[in-house]
Design a protein around this motif. Structure first.
Motif, PDB file in Angstrom:
ATOM      1  N   SER A 144      25.588  31.561  42.628  1.00 37.51           N
ATOM      2  CA  SER A 144      25.008  30.983  41.067  1.00 37.51           C
ATOM      3  C   SER A 144      25.921  31.602  40.019  1.00 37.51           C
ATOM      4  CB  SER A 144      23.406  31.339  41.096  1.00 37.51           C
ATOM      5  OG  SER A 144      23.442  32.433  41.091  1.00 37.51           O
ATOM      6  N   ALA A 145      26.341  32.764  40.261  1.00 33.57           N
ATOM      7  CA  ALA A 145      26.880  33.478  39.207  1.00 33.57           C
ATOM      8  C   ALA A 145      28.481  33.738  39.193  1.00 33.57           C
ATOM      9  CB  ALA A 145      26.313  34.884  38.803  1.00 33.57           C
ATOM     10  N   ALA A 146      29.138  33.721  38.223  1.00 40.62           N
ATOM     11  CA  ALA A 146      30.613  33.994  38.565  1.00 40.62           C
ATOM     12  C   ALA A 146      30.984  35.108  38.957  1.00 40.62           C
ATOM     13  CB  ALA A 146      31.287  33.478  36.989  1.00 40.62           C
ATOM     14  N   VAL A 147      30.224  36.136  38.204  1.00 41.38           N
ATOM     15  CA  VAL A 147      30.449  37.658  38.630  1.00 41.38           C
ATOM     16  C   VAL A 147      30.440  37.832  40.200  1.00 41.38           C
ATOM     17  CG1 VAL A 147      28.439  38.718  38.048  1.00 41.38           C
ATOM     18  CG2 VAL A 147      30.592  39.946  37.905  1.00 41.38           C
ATOM     19  N   GLY A 148      29.373  37.339  40.562  1.00 47.00           N
ATOM     20  CA  GLY A 148      29.292  37.399  41.970  1.00 47.00           C
ATOM     21  C   GLY A 148      30.307  36.915  42.946  1.00 47.00           C
ATOM     22  N   LYS A 149      30.739  35.556  42.292  1.00 43.40           N
ATOM     23  CA  LYS A 149      31.759  34.714  43.017  1.00 43.40           C
ATOM     24  C   LYS A 149      33.126  35.633  43.169  1.00 43.40           C
ATOM     25  CE  LYS A 149      34.057  30.437  42.653  1.00 43.40           C
ATOM     26  NZ  LYS A 149      34.349  29.045  42.170  1.00 43.40           N
ATOM     27  N   VAL A 150      33.577  36.070  41.985  1.00 38.92           N
ATOM     28  CA  VAL A 150      34.722  36.654  42.055  1.00 38.92           C
ATOM     29  C   VAL A 150      34.761  38.337  42.736  1.00 38.92           C
ATOM     30  CG1 VAL A 150      35.389  35.814  39.887  1.00 38.92           C
ATOM     31  CG2 VAL A 150      34.526  37.774  39.511  1.00 38.92           C
ATOM     32  N   VAL A 151      33.586  38.717  42.693  1.00 43.67           N
ATOM     33  CA  VAL A 151      33.569  40.079  43.234  1.00 43.67           C
ATOM     34  C   VAL A 151      33.641  39.847  44.862  1.00 43.67           C
ATOM     35  CG1 VAL A 151      31.757  42.077  44.028  1.00 43.67           C
ATOM     36  CG2 VAL A 151      32.264  41.528  41.554  1.00 43.67           C
ATOM     37  N   GLN A 152      32.959  38.728  45.287  1.00 39.62           N
ATOM     38  CA  GLN A 152      32.924  38.612  46.862  1.00 39.62           C
ATOM     39  C   GLN A 152      34.305  38.189  47.125  1.00 39.62           C
ATOM     40  OE1 GLN A 152      30.705  34.829  47.975  1.00 39.62           O
ATOM     41  NE2 GLN A 152      30.708  35.525  50.136  1.00 39.62           N
ATOM     42  N   ARG A 153      34.835  37.571  46.408  1.00 43.41           N
ATOM     43  CA  ARG A 153      36.304  36.888  46.712  1.00 43.41           C
ATOM     44  C   ARG A 153      37.504  38.143  46.950  1.00 43.41           C
ATOM     45  NH1 ARG A 153      38.598  34.394  42.033  1.00 43.41           N
ATOM     46  NH2 ARG A 153      39.125  36.601  41.409  1.00 43.41           N
ATOM     47  N   GLU A 154      37.093  39.216  46.006  1.00 47.65           N
ATOM     48  CA  GLU A 154      37.968  40.299  45.922  1.00 47.65           C
ATOM     49  C   GLU A 154      37.740  41.327  47.093  1.00 47.65           C
ATOM     50  OE1 GLU A 154      40.984  40.744  44.431  1.00 47.65           O
ATOM     51  OE2 GLU A 154      40.503  38.557  43.742  1.00 47.65           O
ATOM     52  N   LEU A 155      36.354  41.469  47.258  1.00 45.70           N
ATOM     53  CA  LEU A 155      36.035  42.656  48.270  1.00 45.70           C
ATOM     54  C   LEU A 155      36.287  41.924  49.621  1.00 45.70           C
ATOM     55  CD1 LEU A 155      33.016  44.299  46.442  1.00 45.70           C
ATOM     56  CD2 LEU A 155      35.461  44.801  46.432  1.00 45.70           C
ATOM     57  N   GLU A 156      36.156  41.000  49.859  1.00 42.13           N
ATOM     58  CA  GLU A 156      36.409  40.261  51.327  1.00 42.13           C
ATOM     59  C   GLU A 156      37.722  40.487  51.564  1.00 42.13           C
ATOM     60  OE1 GLU A 156      35.393  36.093  50.991  1.00 42.13           O
ATOM     61  OE2 GLU A 156      33.409  36.635  51.945  1.00 42.13           O
ATOM     62  N   LYS A 157      38.660  40.697  50.692  1.00 43.90           N
ATOM     63  CA  LYS A 157      39.996  41.040  50.817  1.00 43.90           C
ATOM     64  C   LYS A 157      40.287  42.448  51.444  1.00 43.90           C
ATOM     65  CE  LYS A 157      41.948  37.704  47.449  1.00 43.90           C
ATOM     66  NZ  LYS A 157      42.680  37.955  46.074  1.00 43.90           N
ATOM     67  N   THR A 158      39.453  43.316  50.906  1.00 37.11           N
ATOM     68  CA  THR A 158      39.281  44.724  51.336  1.00 37.11           C
ATOM     69  C   THR A 158      38.293  45.112  52.449  1.00 37.11           C
ATOM     70  OG1 THR A 158      37.606  45.513  49.455  1.00 37.11           O
ATOM     71  CG2 THR A 158      40.026  45.440  48.872  1.00 37.11           C
ATOM     72  N   GLY A 159      37.777  44.013  52.793  1.00 43.33           N
ATOM     73  CA  GLY A 159      36.830  44.370  53.979  1.00 43.33           C
ATOM     74  C   GLY A 159      35.520  45.156  53.370  1.00 43.33           C
ATOM     75  N   GLN A 160      35.146  44.838  52.118  1.00 39.22           N
ATOM     76  CA  GLN A 160      33.989  45.874  51.544  1.00 39.22           C
ATOM     77  C   GLN A 160      32.651  44.939  51.468  1.00 39.22           C
ATOM     78  OE1 GLN A 160      36.320  47.416  48.411  1.00 39.22           O
ATOM     79  NE2 GLN A 160      35.363  49.108  48.881  1.00 39.22           N
ATOM     80  N   TRP A 161      33.021  43.592  51.441  1.00 42.13           N
ATOM     81  CA  TRP A 161      31.759  42.799  50.965  1.00 42.13           C
ATOM     82  C   TRP A 161      30.934  42.631  51.913  1.00 42.13           C
ATOM     83  CZ3 TRP A 161      29.438  40.718  47.041  1.00 42.13           C
ATOM     84  CH2 TRP A 161      28.677  39.662  47.087  1.00 42.13           C
ATOM     85  N   LYS A 162      31.144  42.426  53.217  1.00 41.12           N
ATOM     86  CA  LYS A 162      30.140  42.315  54.149  1.00 41.12           C
ATOM     87  C   LYS A 162      28.982  43.369  54.230  1.00 41.12           C
ATOM     88  CE  LYS A 162      29.317  41.265  59.180  1.00 41.12           C
ATOM     89  NZ  LYS A 162      29.881  41.462  60.459  1.00 41.12           N
ATOM     90  N   THR A 163      29.235  44.604  54.312  1.00 46.57           N
ATOM     91  CA  THR A 163      28.551  45.923  54.333  1.00 46.57           C
ATOM     92  C   THR A 163      27.709  46.137  52.949  1.00 46.57           C
ATOM     93  OG1 THR A 163      29.973  46.965  55.779  1.00 46.57           O
ATOM     94  CG2 THR A 163      28.488  48.188  54.599  1.00 46.57           C
TER      95      THR A 163
END
Length: 505
Positions: A144-163
């Motif tokens: 729903s939120a843009a900040v959540g979308k961009v944070v997920q996009r970038e942290l998936e690149k570093t492998g941090q998002w899932k945890t």
């Protein structure tokens, strides 16, 4: 029974109030006017801009605040509204792909940071610290939120998002809800946009290199559903004006763009070579009607236009007949881009009664020949180069041909029978096939002129000029260029160099 009816009545009232809250609770009603969908992250700054706009212009705007994705869904389903400002321009791209957005005007940018209470009591320094056992944190919902979308996009690149997502206390619908949770102590930290914290003096930002590439570009788009596009663009220009809306954005901690100066009805000046007039005149007329602006155009030979620019004012943009005449004033303009091409041809009466086959025939004593003036127009300069490279310059110029500063004047001389042949652009012959025929100049390759566009370095309206350029690059405009005898040369990759305009393909 009376008690049951009373309870039912209370339930009905409560339900009605709930529906009212759901439909209008996120809106700021300013009376009948434009309907503006705006991301919740921009609420504080937009409330200020709206107040100033209404006081200064007397115009009204109704704003509906909410999460970017929710707003996009709402305007898609409702098929009504005038403007859309999400927290990240990726939502505008999605809307444009569906044909929902026309013009897009850049405003500012912001970046994601970790938010903690003032003093940072938990000592949080990086994303990994959010996973400590004694830390509670919330995140904005990527759905729903843009900040959540961009944070997920970038942290998936570093492998941090899932945890991070698996251990979150809860997801929130908007970035302001995340900040509020931290403010009231419901959690210890969250991730928000840096600009949001301007209105939260009791909170502070913690920057983490993992979030360095989470920049979100903020831009406002005019919706295709708008029944009042001129009014919508009026407000959009106000929001993006360097001395109006952008002052508020900068004051709220956003990184602002280079906006236009504000004017109730701007006057945009365009200089263009005469040969371009048939290709762009209608596009400019439609542009100024939709935008609610005045476009002051001056068409003439490029040599004459260059001389005027050297001694007088500089236009907001220049559309030259050939790169040579852009090069003569390149210190006045930003990086030019090549838009179209036009070819020199020999124009003769239909049927070619004088049996002209090439440039060398123009040196015949029995022919009355016309060419462009070398110093007054790009066509004349290009003609001289072509004659020189073909080895016939001295022969033809020795015949003292008639020289004029535009191709149209030469064609008119042909119409009256004053000339037997002229060297003009192929576009000058467009629409006159019943009277004339064009003979290709095969002797030399240099008979092609390239038409560049550039915006003035000191223009007060660079964004407005770029939007005009976008219309010149639209599919409809391209068709006009080709119909008028031009070849299309501009590519989408050149849009940035042209000042940010985006062409409709």
């Amino acid at each position: 029974m009376s008690r049951i009816y009373a309870l039912m009545g209370v339930s009905v009232i409560a339900f009605a109030l709930l529906l009212l809250a759901m439909s209008g609770g996120g809106s700021k009603q300013s009376g009948d006017g434009l309907l503006f969908y705006c991301a919740a992250s921009n609420r504080a700054v937009m409330d200020e801009i709206l107040k100033q706009y209404e006081q200064e212009t007397g115009r009204r705007v109704e704003i509906q605040y909410g999460p970017s994705q929710t707003l996009l869904s709402s305007l898609t389903v409702a098929e009504k509204g005038d403007l859309f400002l999400p927290a990240d321009d990726s939502y505008l791209d999605l809307a444009a792909d569906d044909g929902l957005v026309h013009e897009v005007i850049p405003i500012a940018s912001m970046r994601a940071v970790i938010v903690v209470p003032r003093g940072n009591p938990k000592g949080i320094k990086q994303i990994g610290d959010l996973l400590d056992d004694d830390v509670r944190y919330v995140l904005a919902d990527p759905k729903s939120a843009a900040v959540g979308k961009v944070v997920q996009r970038e942290l998936e690149k570093t492998g941090q998002w899932k945890t991070l997502a698996e251990n979150v206390t809860s997801f929130r619908a908007t970035v302001t809800e995340v900040a509020n949770d931290v403010l009231v102590g419901a959690v210890d930290a969250g991730i928000v946009y840096d600009a949001v914290l301007h209105t939260y003096p009791d909170l502070q930002a913690v920057e983490d290199p993992s979030l360095a590439d989470t920049e979100s570009i903020i831009a406002v788009g005019v919706l295709g559903s708008s029944k009042h596009p001129e009014d919508a663009l009026h407000f959009a220009r106000y929001v993006a004006a360097a001395d109006r809306g952008l002052e508020h954005y900068q004051g709220h901690g956003f990184t602002i763009t280079n906006g236009d100066l504000w004017a109730e009805r701007p006057e945009l000046t365009i200089y263009a070579g005469s040969m371009l007039r048939p290709a762009i005149e209608e596009t400019i007329k439609n542009f100024q009607q939709r935008e609610g602006v005045d476009v002051l155009t001056k068409y003439n030979g490029c040599g004459i236009l260059v001389a005027e620019m050297r001694t007088g004012p500089t236009p907001d943009a220049y559309f030259a007949c050939d790169v040579e005449f852009m090069n003569q004033v390149n210190d006045l303009f930003l990086e030019p881009v090549s838009v179209s091409q036009n070819e020199l041809v020999i124009l003769v009466p239909k049927g070619n009664p004088e049996k002209i086959t090439g440039l060398r025939d123009l040196a015949r004593n029995d022919l009355r020949v016309g060419i462009g003036h070398e110093k007054q127009c790009a066509m004349g300069w290009l003609t001289q180069n072509t004659l020189k490279e073909s080895g016939v310059q001295s022969e033809i110029m020795g015949r003292d041909p008639v020289q004029m500063n535009t191709g149209d004047l030469l064609v008119n001389a042909m119409r009256t029978g004053a000339l037997d042949a002229v060297v003009v652009y192929l576009s000058n012959a467009a629409g006159a096939g019943e009277l004339f025929q064009a003979i290709r100049i095969k002797e030399i390759e240099c008979s092609i002129a390239v038409q560049p566009w550039a915006v003035a370095r000191e223009s007060k309206y660079p964004l407005l000029a770029s939007r005009l350029f976008s219309q010149i690059c639209s599919a409809e405009s391209q068709a006009t260029f080709k119909k008028k005898g031009f070849r299309w040369d501009f590519t989408q990759d050149q849009a940035v160099a042209a000042g940010g305009g985006s062409a409709d393909e």
